[in-house]
Design a protein around this motif. Sequence first.
Motif, short mmCIF file in Angstrom:
data_model
loop_
_atom_site.label_atom_id
_atom_site.label_comp_id
_atom_site.label_asym_id
_atom_site.label_seq_id
_atom_site.Cartn_x
_atom_site.Cartn_y
_atom_site.Cartn_z
N MET A 35 0.86 -1.18 0.00
CA MET A 35 0.00 0.00 0.00
C MET A 35 0.90 1.24 0.00
SD MET A 35 -2.92 1.77 0.43
CE MET A 35 -4.24 0.89 1.27
N VAL A 36 0.76 2.08 -1.01
CA VAL A 36 1.51 3.33 -1.09
C VAL A 36 0.55 4.47 -0.79
CG1 VAL A 36 2.95 4.83 -2.53
CG2 VAL A 36 3.04 2.34 -2.83
N ILE A 37 0.83 5.23 0.25
CA ILE A 37 0.00 6.37 0.63
C ILE A 37 0.77 7.64 0.30
CG2 ILE A 37 -1.22 7.54 2.50
CD1 ILE A 37 -1.24 4.90 4.02
N VAL A 38 0.20 8.47 -0.56
CA VAL A 38 0.83 9.74 -0.94
C VAL A 38 0.07 10.85 -0.24
CG1 VAL A 38 1.63 11.17 -2.86
CG2 VAL A 38 1.33 8.70 -3.18
N THR A 39 0.71 11.50 0.71
CA THR A 39 -0.01 12.46 1.55
C THR A 39 0.92 13.58 1.98
OG1 THR A 39 -1.43 12.62 3.51
CG2 THR A 39 0.45 11.15 3.66
N ASP A 40 0.43 14.42 2.90
CA ASP A 40 1.25 15.49 3.47
C ASP A 40 1.35 15.25 4.97
OD1 ASP A 40 -1.26 16.19 4.41
OD2 ASP A 40 -1.51 17.89 3.06
N GLU A 41 2.14 16.10 5.64
CA GLU A 41 2.34 15.91 7.08
C GLU A 41 1.03 16.04 7.86
OE1 GLU A 41 4.80 14.85 8.70
OE2 GLU A 41 6.62 15.24 7.56
N GLU A 42 0.18 16.96 7.43
CA GLU A 42 -1.06 17.22 8.16
C GLU A 42 -1.97 16.00 8.20
OE1 GLU A 42 -4.93 20.26 8.01
OE2 GLU A 42 -3.25 20.53 6.63
N ASN A 43 -2.01 15.26 7.10
CA ASN A 43 -2.93 14.12 7.01
C ASN A 43 -2.24 12.77 7.19
OD1 ASN A 43 -5.68 15.33 5.96
ND2 ASN A 43 -4.07 16.38 4.83
N ASP A 130 -4.99 15.77 -2.30
CA ASP A 130 -4.15 16.23 -3.42
C ASP A 130 -3.87 15.14 -4.44
OD1 ASP A 130 -3.99 18.74 -2.19
OD2 ASP A 130 -2.22 18.17 -1.04
N ALA A 131 -4.89 14.44 -4.86
CA ALA A 131 -4.72 13.41 -5.89
C ALA A 131 -4.45 14.06 -7.24
CB ALA A 131 -5.97 12.55 -5.96
N PRO A 132 -3.70 13.41 -8.11
CA PRO A 132 -3.45 13.97 -9.44
C PRO A 132 -4.72 13.94 -10.29
CG PRO A 132 -2.56 11.76 -9.28
CD PRO A 132 -3.01 12.13 -7.89
N ASP A 133 -4.76 14.78 -11.32
CA ASP A 133 -5.92 14.82 -12.21
C ASP A 133 -6.10 13.50 -12.94
OD1 ASP A 133 -6.55 17.40 -11.47
OD2 ASP A 133 -5.47 18.32 -13.16
N ASN A 134 -4.98 12.85 -13.26
CA ASN A 134 -5.04 11.58 -13.96
C ASN A 134 -4.23 10.55 -13.17
OD1 ASN A 134 -4.84 9.38 -15.76
ND2 ASN A 134 -4.98 10.73 -17.54
N PRO A 135 -4.84 9.87 -12.21
CA PRO A 135 -4.09 8.95 -11.34
C PRO A 135 -3.33 7.87 -12.10
CG PRO A 135 -6.27 9.38 -10.43
CD PRO A 135 -6.25 9.98 -11.79
N ALA A 136 -3.89 7.34 -13.18
CA ALA A 136 -3.24 6.24 -13.90
C ALA A 136 -1.96 6.68 -14.58
CB ALA A 136 -4.20 5.65 -14.92
N ARG A 137 -1.85 7.96 -14.91
CA ARG A 137 -0.65 8.46 -15.58
C ARG A 137 0.34 9.10 -14.62
NH1 ARG A 137 -2.42 10.96 -21.50
NH2 ARG A 137 -3.41 9.04 -22.27
N ALA A 142 1.15 4.73 -11.86
CA ALA A 142 1.48 3.78 -12.92
C ALA A 142 2.05 2.47 -12.37
CB ALA A 142 2.47 4.41 -13.89
N LEU A 143 2.51 2.49 -11.12
CA LEU A 143 3.05 1.28 -10.49
C LEU A 143 1.95 0.37 -9.95
CD1 LEU A 143 5.93 2.88 -8.36
CD2 LEU A 143 6.14 1.79 -10.61
N ALA A 144 0.71 0.86 -9.89
CA ALA A 144 -0.33 0.20 -9.11
C ALA A 144 -1.37 -0.51 -9.98
CB ALA A 144 -1.03 1.22 -8.22
N GLN A 145 -1.94 -1.56 -9.40
CA GLN A 145 -3.11 -2.21 -9.99
C GLN A 145 -4.40 -1.49 -9.57
OE1 GLN A 145 -0.63 -4.27 -8.41
NE2 GLN A 145 0.19 -4.45 -10.48
N ARG A 146 -4.36 -0.84 -8.42
CA ARG A 146 -5.54 -0.12 -7.93
C ARG A 146 -5.12 1.25 -7.44
NH1 ARG A 146 -10.44 -2.66 -6.48
NH2 ARG A 146 -12.07 -1.13 -6.86
N ARG A 147 -5.90 2.28 -7.79
CA ARG A 147 -5.60 3.67 -7.42
C ARG A 147 -6.82 4.25 -6.74
NH1 ARG A 147 -3.68 2.11 -12.18
NH2 ARG A 147 -5.72 2.49 -13.12
N ALA A 169 -9.39 5.21 -15.81
CA ALA A 169 -8.74 4.02 -16.35
C ALA A 169 -9.07 2.86 -15.44
CB ALA A 169 -7.22 4.23 -16.41
N PRO A 170 -9.17 1.63 -15.98
CA PRO A 170 -9.45 0.47 -15.13
C PRO A 170 -8.45 0.39 -13.97
CG PRO A 170 -9.62 -0.14 -17.43
CD PRO A 170 -9.07 1.26 -17.41
N GLY A 171 -8.97 0.24 -12.77
CA GLY A 171 -8.12 0.26 -11.58
C GLY A 171 -8.36 1.49 -10.73
#
Length: 319
Positions: A35-43, A130-137, A142-147, A169-171
């Motif tokens: 599980m990769v969590i991309v976040t900031d210090e606050e969250n 702060d998720a990207p506009d296009n998570p799959a790209r 791009a490393l993940a099966q599920r986003r 995108a699927p996932g």
Amino acid sequence: MKIDLTDTTSSKINKALVQGRHALGTPAVGMVLTMVIVTDEENAYDSIKAAEEASHEHPSRTLVVIKRHSRTLRDRTSSRLDAEVRVGADAGTGETVVLRLYGEVSDHADSVVLPLLLPDAPVVVWWPVDAPDNPARDPLGALAQRRITDLYAVEAPLTTLETRVASYAPGDTDLAWTRLTPWRSMLAAALDQARAEVISAAVESEAENPSAELLARWLEARLRVPVERIVTAGPVVTAVRLGTEKGEVVIDRPEGPLATLSLPGQPSRTMALKVRATSELIAEELRRLDADEMYAIALRGKDSHEDAPTGAKENRTHV
């Protein structure tokens, strides 16, 4: 057990993980995913806590990516990776590595994460904020099966929802959709009991609620009737009303963990319909790592059935 590493590398982090497991006497850990969590210090604290609670159902290696904003010119030009390695009781039932990226290395988070992924195991990336506009790209996506994203964490959820439609995108999936699982299950069961064609529908919620919008789009796609959006003062989704030729099917939850289900010709009954914790939502998402087709249908809404093959389009008595 916690191990702090300053100005480190992915190789040294892997060695620290091995050392930590051996120190605890558990060199082999039955983890099923990364599980990769991309976040900031606050969250970060709340996100790590949710992931650790979910790990009791899905033992995992959790990599928390925090990109630190540099305040000085020296910080901006320097590049450093700090890590906090947690194993044993400090990491739920798996392992947790908190990665703090400074300077140029923050632009190459995927290069830091890649050597730390469990071999031959699925990868899930979750952006609590702060998720990207296009998570799959996204390089990490791009490393993940599920986003996993969360429309509740953005300022303009319905505007962002349209971005999700265009970039799907699927996932991909979103916790605003996951929150609807009990509603969807209860609605499907209610229509099975009512056995009547739905001729109208309405979803009631607070204004700009992304779960309500996804629910309305899903009903439009599955029942092929217009769905009215009604703004109420209550929190999140407060009611769904389905008009049939026999009468109205209603699930009403103005507040609290209980909802009232009303069916034509039957007495009303009370059913559990609580607002679930984030850890429960994450645990649900980790149970299935294939493409969430229902989420894709909900995103497209009434346009979904236009693309359905012959025989796949459902009638108005089922969702």
